[in-house]
Design an enzyme around this catalytic site. Structure first.
Site, short mmCIF file in Angstrom:
data_model
loop_
_atom_site.label_atom_id
_atom_site.label_comp_id
_atom_site.label_asym_id
_atom_site.label_seq_id
_atom_site.Cartn_x
_atom_site.Cartn_y
_atom_site.Cartn_z
CB ALA A 1 -0.53 -10.79 5.37
CG HIS A 2 3.93 -10.21 7.51
ND1 HIS A 2 4.98 -9.66 6.82
CD2 HIS A 2 3.73 -11.43 6.97
CE1 HIS A 2 5.40 -10.51 5.90
NE2 HIS A 2 4.65 -11.59 5.97
#
Length: 331
Positions: free
Chosen positions: A244-245
């Protein structure tokens, strides 16, 4: 490319200790139970030694600490690590990659500002966007999209269906398997002020991937909300993995299939994440730590520690709990 080898030729490649002899030409490697008399197999653990007696394989690569006999017209090659030796044998028999009839297919769309290095191959229906830079000998198999201002280093291979979004930076000698997503928006939403919906948080960062990184099919590495999502040199990511980011992976980390990092997770060097493990956002897992398969990590993990369970705890503590629970059930 050769399709068969003598046992001496294989031993020359492995530099092991050859015991016994076989006149049989070896046409490939195979598992102990499935091998025929033209196969070489491998034995890396004492629990598999018993299968060698009934195996039809004419040869085996074995760990040098195992007691095993060659037999009539059968040979063994003793090595320090049978798994690594078998990797060399697989390379001997590895089939060549798909052939490009032309280096750049006429159906590929390449923006006039893109810089294409020497020896690159770009397959049918690829898209290479504005100000993209491809290093030397990059291979884009058919139906790959590389969007604006992305940089890809030398000898990186990108398989079909992969999409690399804008402004990503990819190192050299990487391999991205089919349908990998690099640089899609991170998952960022907040409730609106009126409480009637969700507001999308713009994701304006990018993804930076080091050298010699391999990412399995259908895995996703999301762009950062700001700054960068980073994957360090030598990391190996299995199929169906989510990064994820704003997550940061150190060097030579391993993530097995169906595992995932939530936003802003930080991994040190050499971290191993087992299959289907989930890591909570803003968690730190220090260098050399291992997360067991199916675990849910809710808190930071110390360097070198092994954790198991859901929620994940030190492996020794969790194993003691499992034993205690079994005893309670038996009572």
């Amino acid at each position: 490319m050769k399709t068969s080898y003598t046992i001496e030729e294989i031993n020359d490649a492995l530099q092991g200790e050859l015991i016994g002899h076989t006149t049989q030409k070896i046409n490939g490697p195979e598992q102990l139970q499935n091998a025929n008399n033209n196969h070489i197999t491998f034995v890396g653990s004492v629990k598999y030694v018993k299968f060698w007696v009934d195996s039809k394989a004419c040869a085996a690569v074995v760990n040098d600490n195992l007691k095993i006999e060659a037999g009539d017209n059968r040979a063994i090659i003793k090595v320090k690590n049978a798994d690594l030796a078998m990797a060399k044998i697989l390379e001997l028999f590895n089939q060549p990659a798909p052939v490009f009839d032309t280096d750049i297919h006429p159906t590929a769309v390449i923006h006039e500002t893109a810089k294409i290095g020497n020896g690159c191959k770009i397959g049918a229906n690829c898209y290479v966007g504005k100000d993209v830079e491809l290093g030397n000998e990059v291979i884009l198999y058919p139906n790959v999209c590389v969007f604006d201002e992305t940089i890809i280093g030398d000898k990186t291979i990108v398989w079909s269906g992969t999409v690399i979004r804008e402004r990503c930076i990819i190192g050299s000698n990487c391999i991205f398997h089919t349908n990998v997503s690099i640089g899609a928006d991170g998952f960022g939403y907040r409730p609106s002020n009126d409480g009637r919906g969700l507001v999308k948080i713009p994701q304006i960062g990018n993804v930076i991937i080091g050298h010699f990184v391999e990412i399995g099919a259908n895995s996703c590495v999301d762009r950062a909300k700001f700054s960068s999502t980073i994957i360090g040199d030598g990391c190996k990511i299995d199929n169906l993995v989510q990064v994820a980011h704003n997550s940061v992976m150190g060097r030579s980390c391993i993530m097995a299939g169906h595992s995932g990092l939530a936003g802003s997770v930080t991994l040190g060097d050499g971290v191993i994440i087992g299959g289907s493990a989930s890591i909570k956002d803003h968690t730190n897992i220090d260098s050399g730590a291992t997360v067991g398969a199916g675990s849910g990590v809710m808190n930071d993990v110390k360097a070198g520690q092994t954790v198991l369970g859901y929620p994940a705890q030190d492996a020794r503590d969790m194993l003691k709990q499992w034993v205690a629970m079994r005893r309670l059930v038996k009572k």
